[in-house]
Design an enzyme around this catalytic site. Structure first.
Site, PDB file in Angstrom:
ATOM      1  N   ASP A  99       0.831  -1.225  -0.199  1.00 36.26           N
ATOM      2  CA  ASP A  99      -0.051   0.172  -0.045  1.00 36.26           C
ATOM      3  C   ASP A  99       1.005   1.361   0.023  1.00 36.26           C
ATOM      4  O   ASP A  99       1.980   1.249   0.987  1.00 36.26           O
ATOM      5  CB  ASP A  99      -0.884  -0.046   1.212  1.00 36.26           C
ATOM      6  CG  ASP A  99      -1.979  -1.027   1.158  1.00 36.26           C
ATOM      7  OD1 ASP A  99      -1.854  -1.623   0.433  1.00 36.26           O
ATOM      8  OD2 ASP A  99      -2.777  -0.920   2.109  1.00 36.26           O
ATOM      9  N   HIS A 155       4.798  -7.028  -0.383  1.00 35.78           N
ATOM     10  CA  HIS A 155       4.688  -8.635  -0.944  1.00 35.78           C
ATOM     11  C   HIS A 155       5.556  -8.496  -2.278  1.00 35.78           C
ATOM     12  O   HIS A 155       5.770  -7.648  -3.214  1.00 35.78           O
ATOM     13  CB  HIS A 155       3.240  -8.906  -1.131  1.00 35.78           C
ATOM     14  CG  HIS A 155       2.633  -8.842   0.161  1.00 35.78           C
ATOM     15  ND1 HIS A 155       2.328  -9.722   0.720  1.00 35.78           N
ATOM     16  CD2 HIS A 155       2.222  -7.785   0.669  1.00 35.78           C
ATOM     17  CE1 HIS A 155       1.577  -9.399   1.846  1.00 35.78           C
ATOM     18  NE2 HIS A 155       1.350  -8.249   2.011  1.00 35.78           N
ATOM     19  N   SER A 257       7.444   4.140   5.581  1.00 39.88           N
ATOM     20  CA  SER A 257       8.698   4.405   4.925  1.00 39.88           C
ATOM     21  C   SER A 257       8.430   4.239   3.376  1.00 39.88           C
ATOM     22  O   SER A 257       7.235   4.623   2.768  1.00 39.88           O
ATOM     23  CB  SER A 257       9.780   3.288   5.214  1.00 39.88           C
ATOM     24  OG  SER A 257      11.005   4.106   4.915  1.00 39.88           O
TER      25      SER A 257
END
Length: 298
Positions: A99, A155, A257
């Protein structure tokens, strides 16, 4: 509550104030302190911390796998309910690993990539290896910025094999827009861990660069095995041979981050991935080249 939150948001949103509050402090000390504080397993500390967090950010925990959190850290590294981030199935698509808000993106030109408009840095400085950077000459880069309230796990963007991880110690500057506009070569200054991988699809090399920031108590890479601490042992290259399927978890940040994704020449930004907009893990990010390009397989 809404009035208070709006006022705090306006103060925090002022670029000069934001920069001072998040950068003109002992960043490494603050990061170590926050790492310790976030692990305190006390319901009062946890609830007050989350309530304060909600004053400054749109924290949505509705898709979290559990509503039971032992500490503030547990909220940061939360897992999601099954199916919360469906992975685009097209094998010709690289999906977003996380995200994020899509930041600077484009082609690698003369070994340079943009941090923000008008401010470039050398890819070899980011990766700490000129030969590694040369593999992406003319290639594509996409900057993905995770904010504090986002899902912090990332991922595999495609079926791939991780070949190595390079740990590069560094600073912990904030990576938000005010800092990116004011601090030259910021990503090259911060702690980071370039992950070299090769796609199962046509063997293309790609690299993901997780970049730490202020209050990020650690970059964790699950495929390296339990108990692996990147910060223990200093700068080094960690050989690896880890096969991951598209959408499989690679690791996580212990606060918001940035991830910079690098691909060879011929990859194109997917039309649904727009600079400045939010993207979710599993959504289309890049298209593989239409025709196999042998120069991209080096």
């Amino acid at each position: 509550m809404t009035i208070v939150r709006s006022a705090l948001a306006r103060i925090a949103g002022h670029e000069g104030i934001n920069f001072v509050l998040t950068n003109r402090i002992p960043r490494r000390w603050a990061t170590r302190l926050f790492g310790w504080f976030s692990r305190i397993e006390n319901p009062v500390v946890r609830d007050l911390s989350v309530a304060t967090w909600r004053l400054f950010a749109d924290l949505d925990l509705s898709d979290a796998r559990t509503s039971e959190f032992r500490s503030l850290r547990d909220v940061f590294v939360r897992r999601l309910k099954d199916g919360a981030r469906p992975v685009h199935p097209d094998p010709e698509i690289l999906v977003s690993p996380c995200d994020a808000i899509v930041g600077a993106q484009g082609r690698v030109e003369a070994g340079q990539v943009l941090q923000v408009k008008g401010s470039a840095y050398a890819l070899s400085d980011l990766l700490g290896d000129a030969d590694h950077a040369a593999r992406f000459a003319g290639g594509r880069y996409v900057t993905l910025r995770l904010t504090s309230s986002m899902y912090h796990r990332f991922h595999a963007p495609q079926d791939l094999c991780v070949e190595s991880v390079t740990y590069i110690p560094g600073d912990t500057w904030n990576v938000n827009p005010p800092a990116l506009r004011r601090v030259d070569r910021l990503f090259c200054r911060n702690e980071r861990a370039p992950i070299r991988a090769r796609l199962d699809r046509r063997g293309y090399p790609i690299t993901l660069v997780p970049v730490a920031a202020i209050l990020v108590a650690g970059i964790r890479l699950g495929f390296l095995g339990p108990g692996t601490e990147l910060r223990v042992g200093g700068a080094r290259v960690i050989p690896c041979d880890a096969a991951l399927r598209k959408g499989e978890e690679m690791g996580w940040f212990e606060h918001g981050s940035t991830i910079i994704l690098l691909t060879p020449e011929g990859f194109a930004l997917h039309e649904s991935a727009v600079e400045g907009r939010m993207i979710r893990a599993g959504q289309p990010l890049l298209r593989l080249p239409r025709d196999e390009d042998s120069t991209a397989l080096g």
